[in-house]
Scaffold this motif. Structure first.
Motif, PDB file in Angstrom:
ATOM      1  N   LEU A  11      37.465  93.685  40.696  1.00 53.60           N
ATOM      2  CA  LEU A  11      38.511  93.605  41.721  1.00 53.60           C
ATOM      3  C   LEU A  11      39.485  94.773  41.608  1.00 53.60           C
ATOM      4  N   THR A  12      39.877  95.102  40.384  1.00 51.05           N
ATOM      5  CA  THR A  12      40.875  96.163  40.189  1.00 51.05           C
ATOM      6  C   THR A  12      40.318  97.548  40.487  1.00 51.05           C
ATOM      7  N   SER A  13      39.004  97.667  40.649  1.00 51.06           N
ATOM      8  CA  SER A  13      38.425  98.970  40.992  1.00 51.06           C
ATOM      9  C   SER A  13      38.455  99.238  42.494  1.00 51.06           C
ATOM     10  N   MET A  14      38.838  98.228  43.294  1.00 52.85           N
ATOM     11  CA  MET A  14      38.931  98.417  44.746  1.00 52.85           C
ATOM     12  C   MET A  14      40.129  99.319  45.054  1.00 52.85           C
ATOM     13  N   THR A  15      39.954 100.255  45.958  1.00 57.11           N
ATOM     14  CA  THR A  15      40.955 101.299  46.210  1.00 57.11           C
ATOM     15  C   THR A  15      42.318 100.724  46.566  1.00 57.11           C
ATOM     16  N   ASP A  16      42.359  99.788  47.536  1.00 55.45           N
ATOM     17  CA  ASP A  16      43.646  99.243  47.982  1.00 55.45           C
ATOM     18  C   ASP A  16      44.327  98.434  46.890  1.00 55.45           C
ATOM     19  N   VAL A  17      43.539  97.776  46.046  1.00 57.77           N
ATOM     20  CA  VAL A  17      44.108  96.988  44.952  1.00 57.77           C
ATOM     21  C   VAL A  17      44.601  97.908  43.843  1.00 57.77           C
ATOM     22  N   LYS A  18      43.854  98.956  43.592  1.00 58.49           N
ATOM     23  CA  LYS A  18      44.175  99.891  42.506  1.00 58.49           C
ATOM     24  C   LYS A  18      45.544 100.538  42.706  1.00 58.49           C
ATOM     25  N   LYS A  19      45.915 100.755  43.969  1.00 64.03           N
ATOM     26  CA  LYS A  19      47.199 101.399  44.269  1.00 64.03           C
ATOM     27  C   LYS A  19      48.385 100.552  43.825  1.00 64.03           C
ATOM     28  N   THR A  20      48.197  99.241  43.695  1.00 61.27           N
ATOM     29  CA  THR A  20      49.309  98.343  43.360  1.00 61.27           C
ATOM     30  C   THR A  20      49.424  98.065  41.865  1.00 61.27           C
ATOM     31  N   LEU A  21      48.481  98.557  41.062  1.00 58.43           N
ATOM     32  CA  LEU A  21      48.455  98.231  39.637  1.00 58.43           C
ATOM     33  C   LEU A  21      49.433  99.079  38.840  1.00 58.43           C
ATOM     34  N   LYS A  22      49.923  98.497  37.736  1.00 60.95           N
ATOM     35  CA  LYS A  22      50.794  99.200  36.794  1.00 60.95           C
ATOM     36  C   LYS A  22      50.288  98.915  35.385  1.00 60.95           C
ATOM     37  N   PRO A  23      50.352  99.892  34.495  1.00 60.09           N
ATOM     38  CA  PRO A  23      49.952  99.630  33.099  1.00 60.09           C
ATOM     39  C   PRO A  23      50.767  98.480  32.512  1.00 60.09           C
ATOM     40  N   GLY A  24      50.100  97.584  31.830  1.00 60.84           N
ATOM     41  CA  GLY A  24      50.774  96.429  31.252  1.00 60.84           C
ATOM     42  C   GLY A  24      50.863  95.239  32.182  1.00 60.84           C
ATOM     43  N   GLN A  25      50.326  95.365  33.406  1.00 57.28           N
ATOM     44  CA  GLN A  25      50.393  94.258  34.371  1.00 57.28           C
ATOM     45  C   GLN A  25      49.538  93.091  33.886  1.00 57.28           C
ATOM     46  N   ILE A  26      50.091  91.886  34.030  1.00 61.30           N
ATOM     47  CA  ILE A  26      49.434  90.678  33.534  1.00 61.30           C
ATOM     48  C   ILE A  26      48.689  89.976  34.676  1.00 61.30           C
ATOM     49  N   PHE A  27      47.473  89.511  34.386  1.00 62.86           N
ATOM     50  CA  PHE A  27      46.690  88.673  35.297  1.00 62.86           C
ATOM     51  C   PHE A  27      46.398  87.350  34.594  1.00 62.86           C
ATOM     52  N   LYS A  28      46.614  86.247  35.289  1.00 62.98           N
ATOM     53  CA  LYS A  28      46.203  84.937  34.785  1.00 62.98           C
ATOM     54  C   LYS A  28      45.176  84.361  35.750  1.00 62.98           C
ATOM     55  N   ILE A  29      44.092  83.822  35.204  1.00 60.76           N
ATOM     56  CA  ILE A  29      43.011  83.327  36.057  1.00 60.76           C
ATOM     57  C   ILE A  29      42.503  81.989  35.526  1.00 60.76           C
ATOM     58  N   LYS A  30      42.258  81.064  36.473  1.00 62.25           N
ATOM     59  CA  LYS A  30      41.711  79.749  36.141  1.00 62.25           C
ATOM     60  C   LYS A  30      40.374  79.568  36.851  1.00 62.25           C
ATOM     61  N   VAL A  31      39.445  78.910  36.178  1.00 63.73           N
ATOM     62  CA  VAL A  31      38.182  78.510  36.798  1.00 63.73           C
ATOM     63  C   VAL A  31      38.259  77.010  37.024  1.00 63.73           C
ATOM     64  N   GLN A  32      38.237  76.587  38.282  1.00 67.24           N
ATOM     65  CA  GLN A  32      38.414  75.171  38.590  1.00 67.24           C
ATOM     66  C   GLN A  32      37.665  74.817  39.865  1.00 67.24           C
ATOM     67  N   MET A  33      37.658  73.532  40.196  1.00 68.85           N
ATOM     68  CA  MET A  33      37.039  73.083  41.441  1.00 68.85           C
ATOM     69  C   MET A  33      38.033  73.231  42.586  1.00 68.85           C
ATOM     70  N   PHE A  34      37.514  73.482  43.772  1.00 67.86           N
ATOM     71  CA  PHE A  34      38.353  73.663  44.952  1.00 67.86           C
ATOM     72  C   PHE A  34      39.123  72.377  45.252  1.00 67.86           C
ATOM     73  N   ASP A  35      40.430  72.489  45.435  1.00 64.96           N
ATOM     74  CA  ASP A  35      41.284  71.338  45.734  1.00 64.96           C
ATOM     75  C   ASP A  35      41.410  71.194  47.245  1.00 64.96           C
ATOM     76  N   SER A  36      40.667  70.244  47.827  1.00 65.31           N
ATOM     77  CA  SER A  36      40.651  70.076  49.284  1.00 65.31           C
ATOM     78  C   SER A  36      41.971  69.556  49.824  1.00 65.31           C
ATOM     79  N   SER A  37      42.800  68.940  48.969  1.00 64.44           N
ATOM     80  CA  SER A  37      44.055  68.373  49.459  1.00 64.44           C
ATOM     81  C   SER A  37      45.077  69.452  49.808  1.00 64.44           C
ATOM     82  N   LEU A  38      44.901  70.657  49.289  1.00 65.22           N
ATOM     83  CA  LEU A  38      45.823  71.744  49.607  1.00 65.22           C
ATOM     84  C   LEU A  38      45.467  72.354  50.958  1.00 65.22           C
ATOM     85  N   PRO A  39      46.459  72.720  51.775  1.00 71.23           N
ATOM     86  CA  PRO A  39      46.174  73.297  53.101  1.00 71.23           C
ATOM     87  C   PRO A  39      45.484  74.653  52.986  1.00 71.23           C
ATOM     88  N   ILE A  40      44.750  75.010  54.037  1.00 72.43           N
ATOM     89  CA  ILE A  40      44.144  76.345  54.106  1.00 72.43           C
ATOM     90  C   ILE A  40      44.866  77.215  55.131  1.00 72.43           C
TER      91      ILE A  40
END
Length: 723
Positions: free
Chosen positions: A355-384
């Motif tokens: 993801l971070t290798s995509m050109t538009d995303v890469k422009k927004t990155l800064k050294p030391g930037q933190i990413f948190k990621i969860k692997v979970q099941m889709f929560d249908s109760s939340l709006p789309i």
């Protein structure tokens, strides 16, 4: 003498003539006349090539071609009224794109009620199907008149008309008997899998069901009810020959998997698909990072995200608004389990690196930037869909969705006057409508006109209708169905009913032509339909459309026109009076990653991994709070990282105090009005007080909060002192 006896004597006389002439025919056919045989069956039999040869030899036609041609023409003419049924499906294919050219003739041929019902169908194939069934209800003379019209207008030729189609009673289809179809496990399997509409026309054309039985299934309110009616017909026949022919139809017209499944159940063999054959939808990667990076990620299309990820096991189908949650479609259950293994963190890191290798995303990155990621099941109760875009459904579509519920609220004269006033219906149509006494049919037609009209004109009509007290409920009903999230919530509430109704045609009309639909989904739901269970395909399809606003709107239009299932409106979190959004605490573990600049390239590393024997520290916010404000002030002053001073806090308080007070007063007024409206007989309202003043009765100062008994909302808040 009855016609059957007469025809049989004719055939017998022909055979005698042939024998007297010294010729001999090694006939491979036999005639069995039963009391319940129909004239159409006899005539169709007599027109077979073998029988025509008998006529030729009996009358010497082989020596006189002109005599033979005249006799064949007369035979075709006599068979013309009966060719409509035996060519039912081929006539639909030939006429579906020319039905509009036939309007003038049909307006004279059909009754006003039939014209209205045909006019309310937009699909050309379903329209000509209804026309042909109305013709079949007429007598033989009118059948012949209709067929001659088609030939004269060159919609068809006499050569196009086929003879009576014989359904073989082959031994290989006699493995199942009528008794087998009465077994509960086979009935459940057939109810779950069979799409009756795909074979209904052929069952009628091949004389396995009659017109009354055909239309009984057409009127059924759901797919499962259609299957149950068909199984009831099968039980009434109690004929293994009929069952054998039914199995032949299943095998010939794309349901060989169902036939094989029933045979396996009878033989007590396990049926089902292998796990690797069925895709799985529902896993998500939920990502949290800096705001600008999140915006850049949400703006990427699913196709671009997949091109960078290049993972064959999982395909990204889209992102949820409000956060970055990548919804995955896995190639199989086996592939989906990869995310549950010990290397899950490494797969998340690889995913982030792509993801971070995509050109538009890469422009927004800064050294030391933190990413948190969860692997979970889709929560249908939340709006789309965000709240400001929820009521985005066209009025036309909302009317089609709730058309069944609108009939009771519609006032014919008032709506008709509005349509005339806005030039959406002419006086000729009004006069035609007055010729029928079926009020519900008139209401259905007016609702159809509203649902088919231009959006701008429809808005004008509904705005005018809102001014009429008699149409308030009618307009409110339409308005509540304009919310995309309400429609989605309704589908979730009646998930099983909707899943049972979805067939291959609904999936085709929804997905074909839409952009960014994963190829894996299209292949499974449409192209491999004959090899994969309808239930599995319908569940996967429904799970997918509930995550995609555009596909959901497309499905709503298709389902409203192709299904007779009536959905009861269910309010979403935006439209519900109960605004509670409390959910169980999400305790899914999150993986934390940091972006480092390595020789000018951004590299994603896990904070849990060690580099040179040291652990990457987790980055904290510069305004980290402490329990003691004095310690906080000393810390930030000593570190030189800045803090919010007391003077600045006072300035912010003065600036926003007036706005906060106004919002508070408005909220209390709204709550009091809601509480008052909750009582049927209003002679006062009841309140409950917050219990803090009870257990803090000795405190010098306390706050008493009054809640409405019905709404449990805050109606007032007063400061009370001990003095």
């Amino acid at each position: 003498m009855c016609i059957i006896s007469f025809l049989c004597e004719c055939v017998h006389g022909c055979l005698q003539s042939v024998r007297r002439g010294g010729s001999w025919i090694a006939a491979s056919f036999s005639i069995k006349v039963e009391g319940n045989m129909k004239t159409a069956d006899i005539l169709a039999f007599l027109y077979k090539p073998q029988i025509v040869e008998v006529w030729k030899m009996a009358e010497g036609g082989e020596k006189h071609p002109d005599v033979l041609g005249e006799r064949e023409r007369k035979m075709r003419d006599s068979n013309l009224p009966y060719s409509l049924r035996s060519n039912f499906t081929s006539l639909m294919r030939r006429l579906e794109n020319r039905v509009r050219e036939m309007e003038t003739y049909l307006n004279q041929f059909l009754t006003i009620e039939e014209i209205l019902r045909v006019g309310m169908i937009d699909d050309p194939r379903r329209k000509i199907n209804m026309v042909l069934r109305y013709v079949l209800h007429r007598n033989e003379k009118e059948h012949e008149s209709f067929m001659r019209y088609l030939i004269e207008k060159r919609y068809i030729t006499e050569k196009d008309l086929q003879e009576f189609k014989h359904v073989p009673d082959a031994p290989e289809y006699r493995q199942l008997t009528a008794e087998d179809f009465n077994r509960p496990e086979i009935r459940r399997f057939v109810e779950k899998e069979l799409e009756v509409t795909t074979i209904l026309d052929y069952l009628y054309e091949r004389y396995l069901i009659n017109l009354e039985e055909y239309e009984e299934m057409e009127r059924a309110s759901s797919r499962i009810e259609q299957v149950r009616i068909l199984l009831a017909i099968l039980q009434r026949r109690r004929d293994d020959s009929w069952t054998s022919k039914f199995c032949y139809i299943l095998n010939t017209f794309g349901h060989h998997r169902i036939l094989r499944g029933m045979q396996n159940i009878k033989n007590q063999h396990h049926i089902g698909m292998q796990e690797s054959d069925i895709p799985v939808f529902g896993s998500t990667f939920k990502l949290d990072t800096d705001h600008q990076t999140q915006i850049a990620l949400r703006e990427q299309s699913a196709a671009d995200l997949n091109n960078h990820w290049q993972n064959d096991d999982h395909r990204i189908t889209g992102t949820r608004p409000g956060c970055v949650e990548f919804m995955l479609l896995s190639g199989s259950k086996k592939a989906c389990k990869i995310l549950d293994k010990d290397d899950q963190e490494e797969k998340c890191r690889t995913f982030l690196q792509s993801l971070t290798s995509m050109t538009d995303v890469k422009k927004t990155l800064k050294p030391g930037q933190i990413f948190k990621i969860k692997v979970q099941m889709f929560d249908s109760s939340l709006p789309i869909v965000p709240a400001e875009k929820a009521k985005n459904m066209d009025f036309n579509l909302a009317i089609k969705i709730c058309k069944t519920n609108l009939i009771g609220d519609l006032k014919v004269k008032v709506i008709m006057n509005l349509l005339v006033e806005h030039e959406m219906i002419n006086q000729f149509t009004v006069a035609k409508l007055s010729e029928t006494s079926e009020e519900n049919l008139i209401k259905e037609y007016l609702i159809y006109l509203l649902g088919s009209s231009e959006e701008d004109k429809l808005k004008q009509v509904l705005a005018k209708a809102r001014e009429s007290e008699t149409l308030q409920a009618f307009v409110d009903h339409i308005e509540q169905w304009r919310c995309v999230e309400c429609y989605r919530k309704t589908l979730l509430t009646f998930f099983q009913n909707v899943e049972d109704e979805i067939d291959t045609k609904i999936m085709e009309k929804t997905l074909i032509g839409e952009n960014d639909v994963p190829d894996l989904l299209t292949n499974v739901c449409i192209h491999k339909a004959e090899n994969i269970s309808r239930g599995d395909r319908a569940k996967l399809f429904l799970q997918y459309i509930l995550t995609n606003e555009n596909i959901l709107m497309r499905f709503a239009a298709v389902f409203a026109t192709m299904s007779k299932v009536v959905l009861t409106h269910t309010s979403c979190v935006y439209c519900s009076k109960d605004k509670s959004t409390s959910r169980p605490t999400d305790d899914t573990p999150a993986y934390t990653f940091v972006v480092e600049d390595v020789n000018g390239e951004f590299v994603v590393r896990s904070t849990e991994k060690r580099k040179n024997g040291t652990k990457f520290p987790e980055r904290r916010h510069k305004y980290e709070s402490f329990h003691d404000s004095v310690h906080y002030t000393r810390f930030v002053n000593g570190a030189g990282i800045g803090c919010i001073t007391k003077e600045r806090r006072s300035k912010l308080f003065r600036k926003y105090k007036e706005h906060a007070e106004n919002e508070s007063v408005q909220s209390v007024d709204n709550t009091i009005n809601d509480e008052i409206s909750s009582y049927d007989d209003l002679d006062g309202i009841n309140i409950m007080t917050h219990d803090r003043h009870g257990w803090r009765k000795n405190a010098k100062d306390t706050t008493v909060v009054a809640l409405g008994e019905k709404t449990h909302k805050v109606m007032d808040c007063e400061h009370v002192t001990k003095s």
